[in-house]
Design a protein around this motif. Structure first.
Motif, PDB file in Angstrom:
ATOM      1  N   VAL A 142      36.284  43.516  41.113  1.00 47.14           N
ATOM      2  CA  VAL A 142      37.179  43.243  42.242  1.00 47.14           C
ATOM      3  C   VAL A 142      36.803  41.880  42.799  1.00 47.14           C
ATOM      4  O   VAL A 142      35.721  41.710  43.373  1.00 47.14           O
ATOM      5  CB  VAL A 142      37.056  44.331  43.322  1.00 47.14           C
ATOM      6  CG1 VAL A 142      38.017  44.049  44.475  1.00 47.14           C
ATOM      7  CG2 VAL A 142      37.341  45.713  42.737  1.00 47.14           C
TER       8      VAL A 142
ATOM      9  N   ILE B 208      45.055  49.746  45.060  1.00 44.44           N
ATOM     10  CA  ILE B 208      45.523  48.639  44.229  1.00 44.44           C
ATOM     11  C   ILE B 208      47.000  48.813  43.933  1.00 44.44           C
ATOM     12  O   ILE B 208      47.442  49.899  43.550  1.00 44.44           O
ATOM     13  CB  ILE B 208      44.746  48.613  42.897  1.00 44.44           C
ATOM     14  CG1 ILE B 208      43.238  48.538  43.149  1.00 44.44           C
ATOM     15  CG2 ILE B 208      45.209  47.474  42.008  1.00 44.44           C
ATOM     16  CD1 ILE B 208      42.412  48.993  41.975  1.00 44.44           C
TER      17      ILE B 208
ATOM     18  N   ALA C 163      41.907  43.589  41.332  1.00 48.89           N
ATOM     19  CA  ALA C 163      41.064  44.394  40.456  1.00 48.89           C
ATOM     20  C   ALA C 163      41.387  43.955  39.034  1.00 48.89           C
ATOM     21  O   ALA C 163      42.554  43.875  38.648  1.00 48.89           O
ATOM     22  CB  ALA C 163      41.353  45.872  40.634  1.00 48.89           C
TER      23      ALA C 163
ATOM     24  N   LEU D 190      35.241  46.974  35.310  1.00 55.66           N
ATOM     25  CA  LEU D 190      36.187  46.887  36.413  1.00 55.66           C
ATOM     26  C   LEU D 190      35.568  46.016  37.494  1.00 55.66           C
ATOM     27  O   LEU D 190      34.491  46.325  38.000  1.00 55.66           O
ATOM     28  CB  LEU D 190      36.494  48.271  36.962  1.00 55.66           C
ATOM     29  CG  LEU D 190      37.387  48.329  38.213  1.00 55.66           C
ATOM     30  CD1 LEU D 190      38.765  47.760  37.912  1.00 55.66           C
ATOM     31  CD2 LEU D 190      37.509  49.757  38.720  1.00 55.66           C
TER      32      LEU D 190
END
Length: 232
Positions: free
Chosen positions: A185, A162, A176, A183
């Motif tokens: 994505v 990232i 992200a 978390l």
């Protein structure tokens, strides 16, 4: 030994012919012939793709400096298959350590900067890969994809890198994010009146989420995904 010699050596070791390289990399036979004869050198994405195909690293192809054992452990864009390790593992001269997170749950309210500082694991990335991607190591973090919501582009268990500088949304790019203490994505899209659309690749099982301006404020963008590990 020149780069052409190293290419031929790895092709012979792997049982590859020129036609195999041409088909796998989708480049012209003339271009491959020029690499093998030392008339030109692969560069940019071609160099990265060739290194992946030959199961080595771009640095070894260019300089021949990496030891044979390391070549066998390198996969996509110079990332070692055994790249997760504790703080005190020796670091190769072409590698850099970046924070790595296995857990998908984040502590709600904690800043990502403090997470970077407190990470107990790191991921080893190739400096040459980062230079090609034009991302400074100080701006990189890695994590592991969990689940099948992005399965056609990001496999469950794949490691991703990232760029934490990229917090401005470019519609259709993968980011992200921290959302509700998790978390995630996902693809992101801007909506009118500062709203936000969160989209999964697997839309059948994970329909779009459209957030109002107020709800979008709860989404914190960690950064844009710029690299992913290759998983067979």
């Amino acid at each position: 030994m020149e780069i052409s010699d190293r290419i031929r050596t790895r092709m012979k070791e792997l049982g590859l012919k020129s036609v195999d390289v041409t088909k796998a990399m989708k480049v012209s036979s003339g271009g491959v012939s020029q690499w093998l004869n030392g008339l030109t050198k692969p560069s940019g994405q071609n160099l990265l793709n060739l290194a992946k195909l030959l199961k080595t690293s771009p640095t070894w192809l260019l300089s021949g400096e990496l030891e044979k054992q390391r070549e066998a452990n390198v996969s996509n864009d110079g990332l070692s298959q055994a790249d997760i390790y504790e703080h005190h593992s020796p670091l190769h001269h072409d590698d850099v350590e970046v924070p790595f997170f296995e857990e998908v749950e984040l502590a709600a309210g904690n800043g990502f900067t403090s997470m970077l500082d407190s990470s107990s694991k790191t991921s080893r990335l190739s400096i040459s890969m980062l230079e090609t991607a034009k991302v400074p190591a100080s701006s990189v973090a890695c994590c592991k994809v969990v689940g099948n919501s992005m399965e056609r582009v990001l496999k469950n268990g794949a490691k991703i890198a990232i760029d934490t500088r990229k917090s401005a949304i470019k519609d259709g790019s993968i980011y992200a994010i921290e959302h509700g203490g998790m978390l995630r994505v996902k693809y992101l899209y801007r909506l009118p009146f500062n709203g936000l659309r969160i989209r999964s690749e697997n839309e059948d099982d994970y329909p779009d989420e459209e957030l109002s301006q107020e709800d979008a404020k709860e989404v914190r963008i960690i950064g844009r995904v710029f690299w992913q590990e290759s998983i067979l």
